[in-house]
Design a protein around this motif. Structure first.
Motif, PDB file in Angstrom:
ATOM      1  N   GLU A  49       0.519  -1.046  -0.201  1.00  0.00           N
ATOM      2  CA  GLU A  49       0.094  -0.085   0.291  1.00  0.00           C
ATOM      3  C   GLU A  49       0.313   1.004   0.046  1.00  0.00           C
ATOM      4  N   ASN A  53       2.762   4.416  -7.167  1.00  0.00           N
ATOM      5  CA  ASN A  53       2.091   3.829  -7.935  1.00  0.00           C
ATOM      6  C   ASN A  53       1.344   2.754  -8.156  1.00  0.00           C
ATOM      7  N   GLY A  54       1.790   1.838  -7.550  1.00  0.00           N
ATOM      8  CA  GLY A  54       0.594   0.009  -7.767  1.00  0.00           C
ATOM      9  C   GLY A  54       2.018  -0.379  -7.541  1.00  0.00           C
ATOM     10  N   PRO A  55       1.971  -1.461  -8.140  1.00  0.00           N
ATOM     11  CA  PRO A  55       2.884  -3.146  -8.530  1.00  0.00           C
ATOM     12  C   PRO A  55       3.416  -2.116  -9.153  1.00  0.00           C
ATOM     13  N   VAL A  72      -6.411  -7.634  -4.335  1.00  0.00           N
ATOM     14  CA  VAL A  72      -4.973  -6.697  -5.248  1.00  0.00           C
ATOM     15  C   VAL A  72      -5.419  -6.786  -6.877  1.00  0.00           C
ATOM     16  N   PRO A  73      -4.579  -6.023  -7.612  1.00  0.00           N
ATOM     17  CA  PRO A  73      -5.354  -5.398  -8.696  1.00  0.00           C
ATOM     18  C   PRO A  73      -5.006  -7.130  -9.596  1.00  0.00           C
TER      19      PRO A  73
END
Length: 163
Positions: A49, A53-55, A72-73
């Motif tokens: 978290e 910018n995400g994963p 999760v994405p």
């Protein structure tokens, strides 16, 4: 599977404050990217978290959470137990464990390699690195970091291999 830890720590083993790094050290970020790209990275929910910018790209992002319903994405793998790693990671892969504290604790008896950046500065923090028995490891590489106007703290890159 090879288990590696990748982290930076300041004096007093501080690794975080309020869910993020207490320092800005672009050269350490570059090393982190160089070391982890192309490898699976394993982290806890809070570390995941903390990514703005995400994963992280060009790496299989694996999140360990006690909550099996944690969202999760699609590109990210969620596991609830470290034994599930082998379902997603090749037997000969080097798995990069990137934190936080609880995840380092979970893998501390399994770790084969350490990629450590030591920062010779005192920061206020609320998260410390788990105690590791360095007598079980050989220092295989040590490189003094270059200080400049963007990297203002003295730092050293170290790599250790379990004996």
């Amino acid at each position: 599977m090879i288990i590696s830890f990748v982290w930076a720590e300041a004096q007093d083993h501080i690794i975080g404050v309020d869910g993020h790094l207490p320092w800005k050290l672009p050269n350490d970020m570059k090393r982190f990217k160089d070391v982890t790209t192309g490898h699976p990275i394993v982290m806890g929910r809070k570390t995941f978290e903390s990514f703005p910018n995400g994963p992280l790209p060009n790496r299989l992002n694996i999140v360990i959470s006690r909550n099996p319903d944690y969202q999760v994405p699609d590109s990210v793998v969620l596991i609830t137990d470290k034994s599930q790693l082998s379902q997603y990671v090749a037997a000969d892969a080097e798995v990069m464990v990137i934190g936080g504290e609880g995840i380092f604790k979970l893998f501390k008896d399994d770790v084969d390699r350490l990629y450590l950046t030591t920062i010779d500065h005192k920061f206020v923090g609320d998260t410390k690195m788990v105690d590791l028995d360095y007598s079980q490891f050989n220092l295989t590489e040590k490189k003094e970091g270059i200080m400049d106007d963007k990297n203002i703290y003295p730092y050293t890159f170290k790599t250790y291999q379990r004996i």
